[in-house]
Write an enzyme that holds these catalytic residues in place. Sequence first.
Site, short mmCIF file in Angstrom:
data_model
loop_
_atom_site.label_atom_id
_atom_site.label_comp_id
_atom_site.label_asym_id
_atom_site.label_seq_id
_atom_site.Cartn_x
_atom_site.Cartn_y
_atom_site.Cartn_z
N GLU A 47 -3.41 7.43 -4.13
CA GLU A 47 -4.01 6.96 -5.39
C GLU A 47 -5.54 6.93 -5.28
OE1 GLU A 47 -4.28 2.26 -5.49
OE2 GLU A 47 -2.19 2.83 -5.13
N ARG B 146 0.86 -1.18 0.00
CA ARG B 146 0.00 0.00 0.00
C ARG B 146 0.90 1.23 0.00
NH1 ARG B 146 -3.49 -2.91 -1.41
NH2 ARG B 146 -5.60 -3.17 -0.54
N HIS C 225 -1.30 0.35 -9.92
CA HIS C 225 -1.95 -0.64 -9.06
C HIS C 225 -2.54 -1.78 -9.89
CE1 HIS C 225 -3.92 -1.07 -4.84
NE2 HIS C 225 -3.56 -2.24 -5.32
#
Length: 333
Positions: free
Chosen positions: A275, A246, A294
């Site tokens: 994000e 993360r 991602h």
Amino acid sequence: MGAKPKVLMLGKLDHAHEQWKAVEEIAEVLRPKSTNRVDFIRECKSGIFDGAVAAFRTFPSVSITGRIDEELLSYLPPTINFLCHNGAGYDQIDISPCTAKGIRVSNVPTAVDDATADVNMFLIIGALRNFNVGMMALRRNEWRGKNTALGHDPEGKVLGILGMGGIGRNLKRKAKAFSMKVQYHNRKRLPEDQEDGAKYVSFDELLATSDVLSLNLPLNVHTHHIISTSEFAKMKDGVIIVNTARGAVIDEGALVKALDSGKVRSVGLDVYEHEPDYIHPGLVNNPNVMLVPHMGTWTVETQTAMEEWCIDNLKQAVLTGTLKSPVPEQASM
């Protein structure tokens, strides 16, 4: 025959439609019409979700509900006892108030391992070999770029894995194929069979002796900005940083400064602190940073497996009052 139990569907399925039919056979599925948190809370207050015993949620459904926190839980029907999250990381859910209200939470802990570790290894190789500099130059019609530095081979390099759970152990096996030396740090040392030859070291030793540092730990209050200015200072000069966990486990401002100073030579990122709305310009504009939006689990096979696993959790919750894969914080519930 009595009425079917009700379940709340937050988000939408993309792949496991056949498997979802089994849910519809045993439960009445409720779907919100709202597209934001304010409207979702209004729907909750209206009572249209009353009686729901479990909820299935996708990662993008955060745009509908916002974070699953104490406030939101206060508006959910009191009958909801299970929250089935379609993802390995569950930082969008505040577990403590869920536990306090008796809501059991599940995640998808292993279906993501292979695909995420694949991207992890891709970023390690790309960062070591300086591929991003060359690829950016090629798109500018500059062959390899001007004065592009030579990269480094992975063979013999020390890979430090911070957080050797399922993804970290999968990465360890992949790194072995590249003849990397693997060491790791967890809060607790793994059993020897799970280490599979990896060396257990302290956090400080991991920072000081790794040529490549891979972040594979969950995001929570204890791991937020676990890598920041003081941690960079302990690392080797020219270290490689890779993050597929993360974004907020790294202080991105401190990372940009470490890149600019040369302390960090190259970076591979699949996740970002803010994000998808904001990516630090110091990362975007640095050719020594390989950026992936991602996509760690962005495959048909993995997305399907994740949905199927989450459906299994939901079915088990409805039929037996238990979960296939409860989150570790609730293992004793």
